[in-house]
Motif scaffolding. Structure first.
Motif, PDB file in Angstrom:
ATOM      1  N   ASP A   1       0.841  -1.194   0.000  1.00 51.95           N
ATOM      2  CA  ASP A   1       0.000   0.000   0.000  1.00 51.95           C
ATOM      3  C   ASP A   1       0.878   1.247   0.000  1.00 51.95           C
ATOM      4  O   ASP A   1       2.108   1.181   0.078  1.00 51.95           O
ATOM      5  CB  ASP A   1      -0.934  -0.003   1.205  1.00 51.95           C
ATOM      6  CG  ASP A   1      -0.158   0.033   2.515  1.00 51.95           C
ATOM      7  OD1 ASP A   1       0.322   1.118   2.886  1.00 51.95           O
ATOM      8  OD2 ASP A   1      -0.025  -1.025   3.165  1.00 51.95           O
TER       9      ASP A   1
ATOM     10  N   SER B   1      -5.586  -5.913  -6.003  1.00 48.89           N
ATOM     11  CA  SER B   1      -5.379  -4.466  -6.069  1.00 48.89           C
ATOM     12  C   SER B   1      -4.870  -3.993  -7.426  1.00 48.89           C
ATOM     13  O   SER B   1      -4.188  -4.712  -8.154  1.00 48.89           O
ATOM     14  CB  SER B   1      -4.382  -4.036  -4.989  1.00 48.89           C
ATOM     15  OG  SER B   1      -3.090  -4.561  -5.233  1.00 48.89           O
TER      16      SER B   1
ATOM     17  N   LYS C   1      -2.717  -0.584  -8.832  1.00 46.39           N
ATOM     18  CA  LYS C   1      -1.824   0.417  -8.256  1.00 46.39           C
ATOM     19  C   LYS C   1      -1.220   1.302  -9.333  1.00 46.39           C
ATOM     20  O   LYS C   1      -0.796   0.815 -10.386  1.00 46.39           O
ATOM     21  CB  LYS C   1      -0.700  -0.299  -7.496  1.00 46.39           C
ATOM     22  CG  LYS C   1       0.346   0.576  -6.852  1.00 46.39           C
ATOM     23  CD  LYS C   1       1.417  -0.336  -6.242  1.00 46.39           C
ATOM     24  CE  LYS C   1       2.153   0.293  -5.120  1.00 46.39           C
ATOM     25  NZ  LYS C   1       3.117  -0.634  -4.509  1.00 46.39           N
TER      26      LYS C   1
ATOM     27  N   GLY D   1      -1.110   5.674  -5.837  1.00 44.50           N
ATOM     28  CA  GLY D   1      -2.268   5.233  -5.080  1.00 44.50           C
ATOM     29  C   GLY D   1      -2.591   3.781  -5.353  1.00 44.50           C
ATOM     30  O   GLY D   1      -2.153   3.205  -6.357  1.00 44.50           O
TER      31      GLY D   1
ATOM     32  N   TYR E   1      -5.875   0.755  -4.984  1.00 42.85           N
ATOM     33  CA  TYR E   1      -7.268   0.392  -4.684  1.00 42.85           C
ATOM     34  C   TYR E   1      -7.351  -1.128  -4.611  1.00 42.85           C
ATOM     35  O   TYR E   1      -6.989  -1.822  -5.566  1.00 42.85           O
ATOM     36  CB  TYR E   1      -8.231   0.906  -5.754  1.00 42.85           C
ATOM     37  CG  TYR E   1      -9.691   0.622  -5.426  1.00 42.85           C
ATOM     38  CD1 TYR E   1     -10.440   1.536  -4.698  1.00 42.85           C
ATOM     39  CD2 TYR E   1     -10.305  -0.570  -5.818  1.00 42.85           C
ATOM     40  CE1 TYR E   1     -11.766   1.287  -4.370  1.00 42.85           C
ATOM     41  CE2 TYR E   1     -11.624  -0.834  -5.491  1.00 42.85           C
ATOM     42  CZ  TYR E   1     -12.351   0.104  -4.769  1.00 42.85           C
ATOM     43  OH  TYR E   1     -13.655  -0.162  -4.446  1.00 42.85           O
TER      44      TYR E   1
ATOM     45  N   ARG F   1     -12.651  -3.444   1.529  1.00 43.42           N
ATOM     46  CA  ARG F   1     -12.090  -2.686   0.415  1.00 43.42           C
ATOM     47  C   ARG F   1     -11.049  -1.716   0.960  1.00 43.42           C
ATOM     48  O   ARG F   1     -11.205  -1.181   2.056  1.00 43.42           O
ATOM     49  CB  ARG F   1     -13.211  -1.902  -0.274  1.00 43.42           C
ATOM     50  CG  ARG F   1     -12.732  -0.934  -1.356  1.00 43.42           C
ATOM     51  CD  ARG F   1     -13.701   0.239  -1.465  1.00 43.42           C
ATOM     52  NE  ARG F   1     -13.766   0.997  -0.208  1.00 43.42           N
ATOM     53  CZ  ARG F   1     -14.675   1.941   0.024  1.00 43.42           C
ATOM     54  NH1 ARG F   1     -15.616   2.196  -0.853  1.00 43.42           N
ATOM     55  NH2 ARG F   1     -14.648   2.610   1.180  1.00 43.42           N
TER      56      ARG F   1
ATOM     57  N   MET G   1      -8.382   1.705   0.108  1.00 43.14           N
ATOM     58  CA  MET G   1      -7.922   2.811  -0.729  1.00 43.14           C
ATOM     59  C   MET G   1      -6.744   3.487  -0.033  1.00 43.14           C
ATOM     60  O   MET G   1      -6.807   3.720   1.184  1.00 43.14           O
ATOM     61  CB  MET G   1      -9.044   3.826  -0.951  1.00 43.14           C
ATOM     62  CG  MET G   1     -10.251   3.286  -1.702  1.00 43.14           C
ATOM     63  SD  MET G   1     -11.567   4.518  -1.925  1.00 43.14           S
ATOM     64  CE  MET G   1     -12.177   4.645  -0.232  1.00 43.14           C
ATOM     65  N   SER G   2      -5.698   3.791  -0.771  1.00 44.62           N
ATOM     66  CA  SER G   2      -4.568   4.512  -0.181  1.00 44.62           C
ATOM     67  C   SER G   2      -3.905   5.382  -1.231  1.00 44.62           C
ATOM     68  O   SER G   2      -3.999   5.115  -2.442  1.00 44.62           O
ATOM     69  CB  SER G   2      -3.551   3.541   0.431  1.00 44.62           C
ATOM     70  OG  SER G   2      -2.870   2.805  -0.568  1.00 44.62           O
ATOM     71  N   ALA G   3      -3.237   6.433  -0.753  1.00 39.45           N
ATOM     72  CA  ALA G   3      -2.519   7.350  -1.637  1.00 39.45           C
ATOM     73  C   ALA G   3      -1.354   7.937  -0.865  1.00 39.45           C
ATOM     74  O   ALA G   3      -1.394   8.046   0.370  1.00 39.45           O
ATOM     75  CB  ALA G   3      -3.437   8.460  -2.144  1.00 39.45           C
TER      76      ALA G   3
ATOM     77  N   ASP H   1      -7.385   3.924   3.883  1.00 38.17           N
ATOM     78  CA  ASP H   1      -8.739   3.721   4.395  1.00 38.17           C
ATOM     79  C   ASP H   1      -9.177   2.300   4.042  1.00 38.17           C
ATOM     80  O   ASP H   1      -9.127   1.909   2.874  1.00 38.17           O
ATOM     81  CB  ASP H   1      -9.679   4.743   3.748  1.00 38.17           C
ATOM     82  CG  ASP H   1     -11.079   4.721   4.340  1.00 38.17           C
ATOM     83  OD1 ASP H   1     -11.758   3.671   4.225  1.00 38.17           O
ATOM     84  OD2 ASP H   1     -11.502   5.739   4.900  1.00 38.17           O
TER      85      ASP H   1
END
Length: 381
Positions: free
Chosen positions: A117, A155, A157, A170, A172, A185, A187-189, A206
Motif C-alpha cells: 500500500d 489491487s 496500483k 495510489g 485500490y 475494500r 484505498m490509499s494514496a 482507508d
C-alpha cells in the motif's frame, strides 16, 4: 531437411529479439538469528527466529520492452520462515508480492495483483522499522503498517515516474464480494520527495471491514487488527548530516469497532466487552550513524498515545519504546547485526493492550514491560 532448416531459422528470428529485449532476475534475502525475550507470557524465551531486519524472501522479477518507451513488468515474491521452511503470509506461495503491469519512463506504472500500500511505499522509508531496522522496531502492533504487516490483495496500483525527486501514487484493493463493494475494500494514496540530503514522505489509507474473510483486500490472516473501519495517515522526514541520518515520523490510526488483534490471534477483547473506538498516535525519532561504509549504529524512540473507548469504560494507554541496532558488513552481500528493544505500557484498558508486546516477540509480557535482544546473520542474493 530444407523445410526443417527453414523452420528453425524462422523460429530463431522470432525468439532472438524477444530474449534480447526481456530480462528475468532471481533474487532473495536470508535473515536468521537468535532472540532472547525477558518475559513472554511470564517466562523467559530463547528462540531461533528469522526475517526480522528484512523479511526472508526469494523472488522472480522481470520486464519486456514493448517499444515506444513502454514495457511489461512483473514480480513474484515468496516470503518464508528460514527456521522451519514454512511459507509466511498465511501460507501463500507468493505472499509478499505478486503483480504484473505496464510501465513507461514518462508517466510511471500501473500494476495489478497483490501489492504494497501507499503507507509502505512512501511513508515507511522515513521510519526506522520501515527502512533499516525492521520488525522489532515497529510501532505497537504495527498499527500503521509501516512495517509491511499486510499487503493488498486484488489491487490495482499507480506509481508515478520520478519528477525531479517527486513521486506519488495510489492503490485500490477490491472487496471481491458480489453486491458488497465496500466489504473489505482498501484505498490509499501517498507521495515522497527526495532532494539532496532531504527525504519527505506522506500517505493516507482507508479500509472497510479489515480482516473480514479471505476474499477481500486485507484478509483475516493478513490483518494487524480486525475492525469495521481502519483509517490512518502520517508524514515523515529524513535528513542527512555528514555520516548521520536523522529522522522523524508521525502517524495516526483510528479503528472503529475493533474486535481483536492479528498478532496475538486469537486475542480478542474480553467476553461481553464491545469496543467502539481505538486510536493510536505514533511519534518516532530515529538516527543512524555510519562510522565506515561497512559499519553503522542506529537508534529509535517511539512514543505512542492511545485512546480506548469500550463498554467497560474509556482509557488512554501510552507506549514508550526504545530500540538500538548495530550492523557490520562482512561483504557486499553478507552482514551481521545485533538489536535490543525495550517497551513500557501505562494506562489500563482492561484488555490485552495493557501487557507490553514488542512486535515480533513470541507472546506479550505478563507485565507492562518487555525487553528483547537479537543477534543475526543476513545474506542477499
Amino acid at each position: 531437411m530444407k523445410k526443417h532448416l527453414t523452420m528453425l531459422a524462422l523460429a530463431g528470428s522470432l525468439t532472438s529479439p524477444a530474449f534480447a529485449q526481456s530480462s528475468v532476475t532471481l533474487y532473495g534475502i536470508l535473515d536468521e538469528g537468535i532472540n532472547f525475550t525477558n518475559n513472554t507470557g511470564g517466562n523467559k524465551n530463547y528462540e531461533m527466529a528469522s526475517g526480522y531486519a528484512y523479511g526472508n524472501r526469494w523472488g522472480l522479477k522481470g520486464s519486456e520492452d514493448l517499444g515506444g518507451g513502454m514495457k511489461t513488468i512483473f514480480d513474484l515474491e515468496n516470503g518464508f520462515d528460514l527456521s522451519s521452511g514454512r511459507a509466511n503470509q498465511g501460507g501463500r506461495m507468493f505472499g509478499r508480492q505478486a503483480y504484473v503491469g505496464i510501465a513507461t519512463d514518462q508517466y510511471g506504472s500501473v500494476t495489478l495483483g497483490r501489492q504494497y500500500d501507499s503507507v509502505v511505499d512512501f511513508l515507511g522509508p522515513t521510519t526506522a522499522n520501515g527502512n533499516w531496522a525492521g520488525y522489532l522496531f515497529a510501532h505497537p502492533y504495527d498499527n500503521d503498517n509501516t512495517d509491511n504487516s499486510f499487503r493488498v490483495s486484488n489491487s490495482v496500483k499507480y506509481t508515478s515516474a520520478n519528477y525531479a525527486g517527486l513521486k506519488f501514487g495510489g492503490v485500490y484493493g477490491f472487496s471481491n464480494t458480489a453486491g458488497q463493494l465496500a466489504n473489505n475494500r482498501l484505498m490509499s494514496a501517498g507521495a515522497s520527495y527526495v532532494s539532496g540530503p532531504l527525504t519527505l514522505g506522506a500517505a493516507y489509507m482507508d479500509i472497510n471491514n479489515v480482516g473480514v474473510g479471505s476474499a477481500g483486500a486485507v484478509a483475516e490472516n493478513d490483518a494487524s487488527f480486525f475492525a469495521a473501519h481502519q483509517r490512518e495517515f502520517g508524514a515523515g522526514i529524513n535528513y542527512v548530516v555528514g555520516k548521520a541520518t536523522l529522522g522523524f515520523a508521525y502517524t495516526h490510526t483510528t479503528l472503529d469497532n475493533p474486535t481483536g488483534n492479528g498478532y496475538l490471534t486469537p486475542a480478542s477483547f474480553p467476553t461481553g466487552v464491545s469496543v467502539s473506538s481505538l486510536k493510536f498516535d505514533n511519534f518516532e525519532v530515529n538516527a543512524q550513524y555510519a562510522f565506515t561504509p561497512s559499519f553503522f549504529i542506529g537508534g529509535m524512540y517511539t512514543y505512542t498515545s492511545g485512546k480506548y473507548d469500550g463498554s467497560n469504560g474509556s482509557a488512554k494507554p501510552k507506549w514508550n519504546q526504545v530500540g538500538l541496532m548495530a550492523d557490520y558488513n562482512l561483504s557486499k552481500r553478507t552482514d551481521v547485526y545485533v538489536q535490543a528493544v525495550y517497551q513500557k505500557v501505562s494506562g489500563s484498558t482492561g484488555t490485552f493492550l495493557d501487557d507490553a508486546y514488542i512486535t515480533g516477540t513470541d507472546n506479550s509480557s505478563s507485565t507492562n514491560k518487555q525487553v528483547v535482544g537479537r543477534v543475526a546473520l543476513r545474506h542477499f542474493f
